[in-house]
Design a protein around this motif. Sequence first.
Motif, PDB file in Angstrom:
ATOM      1  N   ALA A   1     -73.390 -54.150 -12.086  1.00  0.00           N
ATOM      2  CA  ALA A   1     -72.548 -53.628 -13.165  1.00  0.00           C
ATOM      3  C   ALA A   1     -72.443 -54.671 -14.272  1.00  0.00           C
ATOM      4  O   ALA A   1     -72.593 -55.871 -14.037  1.00  0.00           O
ATOM      5  CB  ALA A   1     -71.160 -53.276 -12.628  1.00  0.00           C
ATOM      6  N   VAL A   2     -72.181 -54.185 -15.481  1.00  0.00           N
ATOM      7  CA  VAL A   2     -72.101 -55.092 -16.630  1.00  0.00           C
ATOM      8  C   VAL A   2     -71.005 -56.125 -16.440  1.00  0.00           C
ATOM      9  O   VAL A   2     -71.197 -57.321 -16.711  1.00  0.00           O
ATOM     10  CB  VAL A   2     -71.861 -54.282 -17.920  1.00  0.00           C
ATOM     11  N   ASP A   3     -69.853 -55.709 -15.947  1.00  0.00           N
ATOM     12  CA  ASP A   3     -68.738 -56.640 -15.749  1.00  0.00           C
ATOM     13  C   ASP A   3     -69.101 -57.727 -14.744  1.00  0.00           C
ATOM     14  O   ASP A   3     -68.732 -58.895 -14.910  1.00  0.00           O
ATOM     15  CB  ASP A   3     -67.491 -55.885 -15.283  1.00  0.00           C
ATOM     16  N   LYS A   4     -69.824 -57.361 -13.696  1.00  0.00           N
ATOM     17  CA  LYS A   4     -70.223 -58.348 -12.695  1.00  0.00           C
ATOM     18  C   LYS A   4     -71.189 -59.360 -13.289  1.00  0.00           C
ATOM     19  O   LYS A   4     -71.091 -60.569 -13.002  1.00  0.00           O
ATOM     20  CB  LYS A   4     -70.861 -57.640 -11.493  1.00  0.00           C
ATOM     21  N   ASN A   5     -72.131 -58.902 -14.104  1.00  0.00           N
ATOM     22  CA  ASN A   5     -73.070 -59.828 -14.742  1.00  0.00           C
ATOM     23  C   ASN A   5     -72.345 -60.786 -15.693  1.00  0.00           C
ATOM     24  O   ASN A   5     -72.647 -61.983 -15.731  1.00  0.00           O
ATOM     25  CB  ASN A   5     -74.134 -59.043 -15.516  1.00  0.00           C
ATOM     26  N   ILE A   6     -71.392 -60.255 -16.447  1.00  0.00           N
ATOM     27  CA  ILE A   6     -70.640 -61.108 -17.373  1.00  0.00           C
ATOM     28  C   ILE A   6     -69.849 -62.165 -16.602  1.00  0.00           C
ATOM     29  O   ILE A   6     -69.820 -63.348 -16.969  1.00  0.00           O
ATOM     30  CB  ILE A   6     -69.708 -60.256 -18.248  1.00  0.00           C
ATOM     31  N   HIS A   7     -69.222 -61.759 -15.516  1.00  0.00           N
ATOM     32  CA  HIS A   7     -68.440 -62.703 -14.704  1.00  0.00           C
ATOM     33  C   HIS A   7     -69.339 -63.805 -14.133  1.00  0.00           C
ATOM     34  O   HIS A   7     -68.962 -64.988 -14.145  1.00  0.00           O
ATOM     35  CB  HIS A   7     -67.739 -61.950 -13.576  1.00  0.00           C
TER      36      HIS A   7
ATOM     37  N   VAL B   1     -78.558 -54.902 -21.454  1.00  0.00           N
ATOM     38  CA  VAL B   1     -77.503 -54.055 -22.034  1.00  0.00           C
ATOM     39  C   VAL B   1     -78.074 -53.188 -23.147  1.00  0.00           C
ATOM     40  O   VAL B   1     -77.734 -52.000 -23.270  1.00  0.00           O
ATOM     41  CB  VAL B   1     -76.355 -54.933 -22.559  1.00  0.00           C
ATOM     42  N   ALA B   2     -78.975 -53.765 -23.953  1.00  0.00           N
ATOM     43  CA  ALA B   2     -79.586 -52.985 -25.035  1.00  0.00           C
ATOM     44  C   ALA B   2     -80.423 -51.839 -24.473  1.00  0.00           C
ATOM     45  O   ALA B   2     -80.406 -50.717 -25.012  1.00  0.00           O
ATOM     46  CB  ALA B   2     -80.445 -53.896 -25.906  1.00  0.00           C
ATOM     47  N   LEU B   3     -81.152 -52.089 -23.384  1.00  0.00           N
ATOM     48  CA  LEU B   3     -81.951 -51.031 -22.765  1.00  0.00           C
ATOM     49  C   LEU B   3     -81.063 -49.929 -22.207  1.00  0.00           C
ATOM     50  O   LEU B   3     -81.372 -48.733 -22.337  1.00  0.00           O
ATOM     51  CB  LEU B   3     -82.819 -51.622 -21.652  1.00  0.00           C
ATOM     52  N   ARG B   4     -79.957 -50.345 -21.545  1.00  0.00           N
ATOM     53  CA  ARG B   4     -79.052 -49.334 -21.011  1.00  0.00           C
ATOM     54  C   ARG B   4     -78.431 -48.516 -22.149  1.00  0.00           C
ATOM     55  O   ARG B   4     -78.280 -47.292 -22.031  1.00  0.00           O
ATOM     56  CB  ARG B   4     -77.945 -50.005 -20.195  1.00  0.00           C
ATOM     57  N   THR B   5     -78.068 -49.177 -23.228  1.00  0.00           N
ATOM     58  CA  THR B   5     -77.497 -48.463 -24.374  1.00  0.00           C
ATOM     59  C   THR B   5     -78.517 -47.512 -24.986  1.00  0.00           C
ATOM     60  O   THR B   5     -78.181 -46.366 -25.359  1.00  0.00           O
ATOM     61  CB  THR B   5     -77.023 -49.468 -25.439  1.00  0.00           C
TER      62      THR B   5
END
Length: 327
Positions: free
Chosen positions: A178-184, A259-263
């Motif tokens: 998940a994005v939040d996990k990667n950021i953390h 993130v850009a690919l997911r967006t």
Amino acid sequence: MDTEVGGPFFARVFGSNGPPRELSEAEISSCRVAEHELLWIDLHGPDEAMLDQLWDCCRLPGNARRFLDGGSTPAVENEGDFFWTRAVAITSEQGGELLSGAVVVCIAGKNRVITWHTEEVDFIRELRCRTHGAAIGLLTSESFVATLLDRQLAGYFSAVNDFECAVEHLEADMSVNAVDKNIHELQRLRRWASRMRRMLAPHRALFGAMSRPDFRPSEDRQAERHFVALDTRFERAMDMIENARELVIGSFELFSGQVALRTDGTMRVLTFVTVVAGVLATFVGALGMNFQAGVFESKDVGFWSVVGGLLLFSAAVTVFARRRRWF
């Protein structure tokens, strides 16, 4: 008396021939170290009485005693036949922290070295556990201190290796996390790299001073070569830590690309849904025009036929889009 591994007092005399012999606190005052022997005393969180006794027995400089309470900034001082250093060694991970450090003070005189630390240090514990010491007995006190500091630097190399493994795991799982996990995790790695640099960078004053020719001018050139090699190894460690910080930046760029690919994928789906909904609205709008047609006389059958046709059209367009990999 406490001479067990990990205890507050540990003393051992290393000789060039035969196994080392251990000494008790009472034997220190009467111990005579031969020319080709080396006395090593390790103090792990000693009390003031033990320090007083040791300073009296070994006639250590008073400035070296004050050096023990001088904080955690790496430094080195020199007085007569003695010199003493303060370094920060990486200890085992504790309490959820990324890295923790332990101050290690080395006091060296002729054929004797005293180490002091308040926390457990891995490389000192390993040296305590060694049952042979002929190689250590051939070292001078300067060379033995260089050996200890080299093992201290090895802890930073090991930490950099663990850091690189953590970066590899993050990059391998970045696409499924998940994005939040990667950021953390990126934030944790960034703090990890910064912590390593803050712990190691202040040692530049220590290793730089020891590598200068005027540090121990009365000693042979062998000790100077050891200190110069130690300074070179320190610079390598600093380069590796700087590279570790670059790895975090590269991982962040990879994360931004993910993130850009997911967006982009999300926008494709939204665009497709918008187009299909617009086509269906056009059909429904056409059926709502004010004119008479036979389909309006079919009552419920006609209604459900139109609804089924719209659903069938949506499903067919979706299958076509998936085959063309539009989303």
